[in-house]
Design an enzyme around this catalytic site. Structure first.
Site, PDB file in Angstrom:
ATOM      1  N   GLN A 101      -8.394 -58.323  -6.032  1.00  0.00           N
ATOM      2  CA  GLN A 101      -9.404 -58.626  -5.026  1.00  0.00           C
ATOM      3  C   GLN A 101      -9.006 -59.903  -4.284  1.00  0.00           C
ATOM      4  OE1 GLN A 101     -13.450 -60.414  -5.627  1.00  0.00           O
ATOM      5  NE2 GLN A 101     -14.150 -58.326  -5.184  1.00  0.00           N
ATOM      6  N   TYR A 180     -19.282 -64.568   1.367  1.00  0.00           N
ATOM      7  CA  TYR A 180     -18.047 -65.336   1.505  1.00  0.00           C
ATOM      8  C   TYR A 180     -17.491 -65.175   2.928  1.00  0.00           C
ATOM      9  CZ  TYR A 180     -18.606 -66.003  -3.476  1.00  0.00           C
ATOM     10  OH  TYR A 180     -19.124 -66.342  -4.696  1.00  0.00           O
ATOM     11  N   ARG A 225     -14.825 -54.414  -0.086  1.00  0.00           N
ATOM     12  CA  ARG A 225     -16.137 -54.627  -0.716  1.00  0.00           C
ATOM     13  C   ARG A 225     -17.096 -55.200   0.313  1.00  0.00           C
ATOM     14  NH1 ARG A 225     -18.426 -57.760  -6.114  1.00  0.00           N
ATOM     15  NH2 ARG A 225     -19.281 -55.845  -6.977  1.00  0.00           N
ATOM     16  N   GLY A 314     -19.880 -54.014 -14.883  1.00  0.00           N
ATOM     17  CA  GLY A 314     -19.553 -55.430 -14.977  1.00  0.00           C
ATOM     18  C   GLY A 314     -19.834 -56.028 -16.329  1.00  0.00           C
ATOM     19  N   ARG A 315     -21.023 -56.604 -16.484  1.00  0.00           N
ATOM     20  CA  ARG A 315     -21.344 -57.359 -17.695  1.00  0.00           C
ATOM     21  C   ARG A 315     -21.173 -56.566 -18.992  1.00  0.00           C
ATOM     22  NH1 ARG A 315     -26.581 -59.404 -14.502  1.00  0.00           N
ATOM     23  NH2 ARG A 315     -26.093 -57.392 -13.568  1.00  0.00           N
TER      24      ARG A 315
END
Length: 345
Positions: A101, A180, A225, A314-315
């Site tokens: 990424q 971002y 993304r 993810g987590r």
């Protein structure tokens, strides 16, 4: 089998088939060394999850100017390439696939990370709040980028893609989500320009399409993304949906590997009908990775319903390196705890 859709192979392209539809979501851990190099612990961390269909790495800085957090890894020097090559080799030895990424934080930064210089952003609009992992430092006013600086960023994304290919990554994901730098161009709150890089849906999206074109010159498999709604590091503007509508429809012509939902919770429905992934699916017709609070059950449903082709976890993958095998054999999962963020297992 209840979760059968997750274990179907998926053909991402003629050259790349994933062994299942479970994707390891990109998760920033801030555990690189002081030179932004990946560590041996990071190698074990990624290699240990190679039974997922695809690993998407944590965000990799495309330049020193891209930094916004401590100890985040990079991909702009030969040393970074060599460090990541050790990881991709190990992932491939374990029959895994991994994308890098590519990331620039833009205004989500502070001069402490940038040799005293202001962060760059589309417009000089400050981000309110405290800089994470600091002693109460506050974000300041970023520097509005010149056209020359915008062109430099596009080149740096392209160079990072070339470095990722040299480092052995199977592809790259352009990080244009979560408030971002690239995402800042896509939202009216942060892009108040009146030149060729702002002021309309076409102009605001321009940088992302130029980054995609430049990156595709250097590597075959490219994903993007996106966070269509302004929910992180941004303020909502009703005009943003028009930018997203335009962007997603044009992405159909870009021959991408996928579009990836950039959300912590996909059910976040403000200003949209249905989930964010369902909204993306309504306009973009290529491969879609759903992300944001999914588990094996909801991921299987999303695939069965046609909302997504792949599901990012993810987590739970932080807590369970053997997540895929546990789901396959219906073994109980270790419950994620925030303390796990401070260790790589």
């Amino acid at each position: 089998m209840k979760y059968a859709p997750l274990f179907e192979p998926y053909k991402l392209s003629e050259q790349l088939t994933l062994k299942n539809r479970i994707v390891m979501a990109p998760m920033n851990r801030s555990m690189a060394d002081e030179e932004f190099l990946p560590t041996a612990a990071m190698m074990n961390y990624y290699a240990g999850r190679a039974d997922t269909g695809l690993i998407i790495s944590e965000s990799l800085m495309i330049s020193q100017n891209a930094q916004g957090y401590p100890n985040t890894p990079a991909i702009y020097l030969a040393e970074h390439v060599a460090g990541w090559r050790k990881i991709t080799d190990k992932v491939h030895e374990n029959d895994g696939k991994i994308f890098a990424q590519l990331w620039h934080t833009g205004r989500v930064s502070h001069p402490i990370y940038l040799a005293g210089q202001q962060p760059w952003a589309p417009s000089a609009v400050p981000l309110e709040g405290r800089v994470p992992r600091t002693d109460n430092l506050q974000y300041g006013i970023p520097k509005e980028m010149t056209e020359q600086e915008i062109k430099l960023i596009i080149t740096e994304f392209a160079n990072a893609a070339a470095n990722a290919k040299e480092a052995g990554f199977d592809g790259v994901e352009i990080h244009a989500a979560n408030g971002y730098l690239l995402d800042q161009f896509l939202h009216w709150d942060t892009n108040r320009r009146t030149d060729a890089w702002g002021g309309s849906e076409e102009n605001m999206s321009r940088i992302l399409f130029e980054v995609i074109d430049a990156v595709k010159q250097n590597i075959t498999h490219v994903g993007v993304r996106l966070s269509p709604v302004a929910y992180l590091n941004l303020k909502h503007d009703e005009r943003d949906i028009l930018v997203s509508n335009y962007l997603l429809q044009r992405l159909n012509d870009c021959n991408l590997s996928y579009v990836h939902t950039g959300m912590f919770e996909d059910t976040y429905q403000a200003h949209l009908q249905g989930s964010v992934t369902q909204y993306i699916k309504s306009l973009y017709h290529g491969t879609i990775i759903a992300c944001g609070g999914y588990n094996a059950e909801s991921g299987s449903i999303a695939i069965n319903q046609g909302d997504a082709n792949l599901v990012a976890i993810g987590r739970p993958l932080i807590a369970n390196p053997d997540y895929v095998e546990k789901i396959r054999t219906k073994k109980p999962l270790t419950v994620y705890d925030a303390e796990m963020l401070n260790q790589l297992i």
